[in-house]
Design a protein around this motif. Structure first.
Motif, PDB file in Angstrom:
ATOM      1  N   ARG A  24       5.519 -15.975  -4.043  1.00 10.07           N
ATOM      2  CA  ARG A  24       4.461 -16.144  -5.038  1.00 10.07           C
ATOM      3  C   ARG A  24       3.140 -15.469  -4.641  1.00 10.07           C
ATOM      4  O   ARG A  24       2.175 -15.506  -5.407  1.00 10.07           O
ATOM      5  N   SER A  25       3.090 -14.893  -3.450  1.00  7.45           N
ATOM      6  CA  SER A  25       1.854 -14.226  -3.013  1.00  7.45           C
ATOM      7  C   SER A  25       2.142 -12.801  -2.549  1.00  7.45           C
ATOM      8  O   SER A  25       1.556 -12.325  -1.579  1.00  7.45           O
ATOM      9  N   GLN A  26       3.039 -12.146  -3.265  1.00  7.55           N
ATOM     10  CA  GLN A  26       3.450 -10.800  -2.864  1.00  7.55           C
ATOM     11  C   GLN A  26       2.281  -9.821  -2.816  1.00  7.55           C
ATOM     12  O   GLN A  26       2.304  -8.843  -2.054  1.00  7.55           O
ATOM     13  N   GLN A  27       1.252 -10.070  -3.633  1.00  8.27           N
ATOM     14  CA  GLN A  27       0.114  -9.155  -3.691  1.00  8.27           C
ATOM     15  C   GLN A  27      -0.663  -9.119  -2.376  1.00  8.27           C
ATOM     16  O   GLN A  27      -1.458  -8.199  -2.146  1.00  8.27           O
ATOM     17  N   LEU A  28      -0.446 -10.087  -1.513  1.00  3.05           N
ATOM     18  CA  LEU A  28      -1.152 -10.132  -0.237  1.00  3.05           C
ATOM     19  C   LEU A  28      -0.475  -9.275   0.834  1.00  3.05           C
ATOM     20  O   LEU A  28      -1.057  -9.046   1.899  1.00  3.05           O
ATOM     21  N   LEU A  29       0.745  -8.832   0.571  1.00  2.00           N
ATOM     22  CA  LEU A  29       1.531  -8.156   1.596  1.00  2.00           C
ATOM     23  C   LEU A  29       1.175  -6.678   1.718  1.00  2.00           C
ATOM     24  O   LEU A  29       0.744  -6.036   0.753  1.00  2.00           O
ATOM     25  N   ARG A  30       1.381  -6.160   2.890  1.00  2.00           N
ATOM     26  CA  ARG A  30       1.194  -4.739   3.125  1.00  2.00           C
ATOM     27  C   ARG A  30       2.227  -3.944   2.342  1.00  2.00           C
ATOM     28  O   ARG A  30       3.217  -4.499   1.849  1.00  2.00           O
ATOM     29  N   GLU A  31       2.041  -2.654   2.242  1.00  5.07           N
ATOM     30  CA  GLU A  31       2.978  -1.811   1.514  1.00  5.07           C
ATOM     31  C   GLU A  31       4.387  -1.951   2.089  1.00  5.07           C
ATOM     32  O   GLU A  31       4.572  -1.885   3.302  1.00  5.07           O
ATOM     33  N   ASN A  32       5.340  -2.208   1.209  1.00  2.67           N
ATOM     34  CA  ASN A  32       6.743  -2.417   1.587  1.00  2.67           C
ATOM     35  C   ASN A  32       6.962  -3.690   2.400  1.00  2.67           C
ATOM     36  O   ASN A  32       8.054  -3.895   2.944  1.00  2.67           O
ATOM     37  N   GLY A  33       5.955  -4.544   2.470  1.00  2.00           N
ATOM     38  CA  GLY A  33       6.091  -5.763   3.261  1.00  2.00           C
ATOM     39  C   GLY A  33       7.199  -6.669   2.767  1.00  2.00           C
ATOM     40  O   GLY A  33       7.971  -7.216   3.565  1.00  2.00           O
ATOM     41  N   TYR A  34       7.285  -6.831   1.434  1.00  2.00           N
ATOM     42  CA  TYR A  34       8.314  -7.718   0.889  1.00  2.00           C
ATOM     43  C   TYR A  34       9.703  -7.167   1.188  1.00  2.00           C
ATOM     44  O   TYR A  34      10.615  -7.910   1.570  1.00  2.00           O
ATOM     45  N   MET A  44      10.539  -5.270   3.652  1.00  2.00           N
ATOM     46  CA  MET A  44      10.798  -5.429   5.087  1.00  2.00           C
ATOM     47  C   MET A  44      11.322  -6.831   5.393  1.00  2.00           C
ATOM     48  O   MET A  44      12.299  -7.005   6.130  1.00  2.00           O
ATOM     49  N   ILE A  45      10.643  -7.832   4.834  1.00  2.00           N
ATOM     50  CA  ILE A  45      11.074  -9.211   5.058  1.00  2.00           C
ATOM     51  C   ILE A  45      12.493  -9.416   4.540  1.00  2.00           C
ATOM     52  O   ILE A  45      13.360  -9.976   5.217  1.00  2.00           O
ATOM     53  N   CYS A  46      12.733  -8.955   3.312  1.00  4.36           N
ATOM     54  CA  CYS A  46      14.054  -9.144   2.709  1.00  4.36           C
ATOM     55  C   CYS A  46      15.148  -8.440   3.497  1.00  4.36           C
ATOM     56  O   CYS A  46      16.286  -8.919   3.559  1.00  4.36           O
ATOM     57  N   GLN A  59       5.646  -9.874  15.964  1.00  6.25           N
ATOM     58  CA  GLN A  59       6.055  -8.500  16.240  1.00  6.25           C
ATOM     59  C   GLN A  59       6.100  -8.253  17.739  1.00  6.25           C
ATOM     60  O   GLN A  59       5.200  -8.628  18.483  1.00  6.25           O
ATOM     61  N   GLY A  60       7.186  -7.654  18.194  1.00  4.94           N
ATOM     62  CA  GLY A  60       7.376  -7.365  19.607  1.00  4.94           C
ATOM     63  C   GLY A  60       8.277  -8.361  20.315  1.00  4.94           C
ATOM     64  O   GLY A  60       8.737  -8.093  21.430  1.00  4.94           O
ATOM     65  N   THR A  61       8.546  -9.505  19.675  1.00  2.00           N
ATOM     66  CA  THR A  61       9.389 -10.518  20.306  1.00  2.00           C
ATOM     67  C   THR A  61      10.836 -10.052  20.390  1.00  2.00           C
ATOM     68  O   THR A  61      11.391  -9.537  19.416  1.00  2.00           O
ATOM     69  N   TRP A 114      -3.961  -8.245   7.813  1.00  8.58           N
ATOM     70  CA  TRP A 114      -3.820  -8.913   9.107  1.00  8.58           C
ATOM     71  C   TRP A 114      -4.293  -8.008  10.241  1.00  8.58           C
ATOM     72  O   TRP A 114      -3.752  -6.924  10.485  1.00  8.58           O
ATOM     73  N   GLU A 115      -5.309  -8.473  10.968  1.00  7.69           N
ATOM     74  CA  GLU A 115      -5.984  -7.618  11.944  1.00  7.69           C
ATOM     75  C   GLU A 115      -5.149  -7.324  13.167  1.00  7.69           C
ATOM     76  O   GLU A 115      -5.410  -6.349  13.880  1.00  7.69           O
ATOM     77  N   HIS A 116      -4.134  -8.148  13.451  1.00  6.77           N
ATOM     78  CA  HIS A 116      -3.340  -7.938  14.662  1.00  6.77           C
ATOM     79  C   HIS A 116      -2.130  -7.032  14.429  1.00  6.77           C
ATOM     80  O   HIS A 116      -1.391  -6.737  15.356  1.00  6.77           O
ATOM     81  N   THR A 117      -1.924  -6.618  13.160  1.00  5.56           N
ATOM     82  CA  THR A 117      -0.791  -5.746  12.894  1.00  5.56           C
ATOM     83  C   THR A 117      -0.964  -4.423  13.626  1.00  5.56           C
ATOM     84  O   THR A 117      -2.033  -3.817  13.594  1.00  5.56           O
ATOM     85  N   VAL A 118       0.081  -4.002  14.284  1.00  2.36           N
ATOM     86  CA  VAL A 118       0.037  -2.730  15.012  1.00  2.36           C
ATOM     87  C   VAL A 118       1.120  -1.818  14.462  1.00  2.36           C
ATOM     88  O   VAL A 118       2.057  -2.275  13.810  1.00  2.36           O
ATOM     89  N   PRO A 119       1.004  -0.514  14.692  1.00  2.00           N
ATOM     90  CA  PRO A 119       2.046   0.406  14.202  1.00  2.00           C
ATOM     91  C   PRO A 119       3.405   0.060  14.793  1.00  2.00           C
ATOM     92  O   PRO A 119       3.519  -0.559  15.849  1.00  2.00           O
ATOM     93  N   GLY A 120       4.438   0.465  14.077  1.00  2.00           N
ATOM     94  CA  GLY A 120       5.785   0.276  14.599  1.00  2.00           C
ATOM     95  C   GLY A 120       6.484  -0.961  14.079  1.00  2.00           C
ATOM     96  O   GLY A 120       7.480  -1.398  14.672  1.00  2.00           O
ATOM     97  N   LEU A 121       6.005  -1.531  12.981  1.00  2.00           N
ATOM     98  CA  LEU A 121       6.630  -2.751  12.467  1.00  2.00           C
ATOM     99  C   LEU A 121       8.073  -2.504  12.048  1.00  2.00           C
ATOM    100  O   LEU A 121       8.959  -3.304  12.357  1.00  2.00           O
TER     101      LEU A 121
END
Length: 360
Positions: free
Chosen positions: A302-312, A314-316, A143-145, A176-183
């Motif tokens: 296969r590990s969607q349950q580990l993702l933050r809300e709307n994470g999947y 976002m990736i897609c 994030q930020g790149t 994930w501890e390094h996640t910051v707002p604004g993703l």
């Protein structure tokens, strides 16, 4: 088929998005090279990719494997120990995937002060030692790149043939501890950078008749030009497997600690029995771009349950954007091929599954 060989789980870096290898045991190879050879010999056209941790921490073991097996060889490395690779073995590698994240500031921020300069010195060295294989800059995009700035930087550095990147999966993890707002805002910026890169990529074809080595663009465009469907493009569970230090076999090198991914062992299975034991499922298999994307990532699917809300989602969204922009560029590229400015064969990459996952 292609096999990641995890030589060790130790690493000589502690990148902020990784931390320095895996803590799960065993961390070192438990099987004999003869046992590995017995398994690999059952594959008619094996490709071995040395992996870690950092595989060059175990150069001696790697040399023994190369001396013992008939195969094509690839390595994925952070590059800090490439100067230790002897000429004889360096020449054995078809491809080197070198972890570097872009500019000096971006790379050193994630990997440690001075890492960028050491990598670039070693790239110069292996080219001086006549390494003529495919040297791939493999970025981790956090994030930020600025994707445009950093891909363009690597494309202009001497030594690299291709540039590939993967989005840092960790930033989509709920914990994930390094996640910051604004993703989401960064994703919008990332997508904008993809548009700029594709525009430059096509413009370079027009100006020079050359197809710049941006792996995700080349791989997807190849499918669009040929109208071919794609399986999971990284090959995990299809033609790409990981041999863990204890001899167990995982469908994916990242998900070795997950039960769904462990599909056999070098002791109890043969290569031909592995494909299809771990596959992507919904929502990918019902997606309208599944035939182009192939599912992007077995582990994430296969590990969607580990993702933050709307994470999947976002990736897609990043994959959908990439595919749409390349579909929009398709007519222009077809015109360039028809006019003889470029060749359709320019998009025939990789020659075989060399560890570039294609879809970021």
């Amino acid at each position: 088929m292609h096999y990641h060989i995890i030589l060790t789980k130790d690493c000589n870096l502690k990148c902020e998005y990784c931390g320095g290898g895996s803590d799960s045991l065993p961390g070192e190879i438990q099987y004999s090279i003869d046992e590995l050879k017995q398994f690999i010999s059952l594959d008619e056209k094996p490709i071995l990719e040395f992996y870690g941790g950092e595989p060059l921490l175990r150069i001696g073991t790697m040399e023994q494997i190369i001396d013992s097996l008939s195969a094509r060889f690839v390595i994925q490395t952070n590059g800090l120990l490439l100067n230790k690779l002897k000429y004889h073995y360096l020449k054995k590698f078809h491809s080197i995937l070198l972890s570097i994240d872009g500019t000096k500031n971006v790379t050193d921020r994630a990997r440690g002060t001075g890492v960028y300069d050491r990598i670039m010195d070693n790239i110069k060295l292996i080219r001086q030692r006549e390494f003529a294989g495919d040297l791939v800059a493999r970025m981790t995009v956090a994030q930020g790149t600025d994707i445009y700035e950093n891909v363009m930087h690597l494309l202009t550095q001497p030594g690299f043939d291709h540039v590939h990147w993967q989005l840092d999966f960790e930033m989509f993890w709920e914990a994930w501890e390094h996640t910051v707002p604004g993703l989401q805002e960064w994703i919008n910026s990332y997508n904008s950078g993809i548009s700029s890169l594709i525009k430059w990529w096509v413009s370079k074809m027009e100006r020079t008749g050359q197809v710049a080595g941006i792996v995700p663009f080349i791989g997807v465009m190849n499918s669009l030009l040929n109208g071919t469907d794609s399986h999971l493009r990284c090959g995990s569970g299809t033609d790409f497997f990981t041999i863990m230090p204890d001899g167990r076999i995982s469908a994916c090198p990242v998900s070795i600690d997950f039960d769904f991914s462990v599909i056999g062992s070098i002791y109890d299975d043969v290569p031909s029995s592995l494909p299809g034991k771990a596959e992507v499922g919904e929502p990918c298999t019902s997606c309208d771009i599944f035939r182009i994307c192939g599912g992007r990532c077995l582990f994430v699917n296969r590990s969607q349950q580990l993702l933050r809300e709307n994470g999947y989602e976002m990736i897609c969204s990043t994959v959908r954007y990439l595919v749409k922009e390349l579909q929009d560029a398709l007519p222009q590229i077809q015109e360039l091929i028809y006019a003889g400015v470029i060749e359709k064969s320019d998009f025939d990459y990789p020659e075989f599954n060399n560890g570039c996952e294609i879809i970021p």
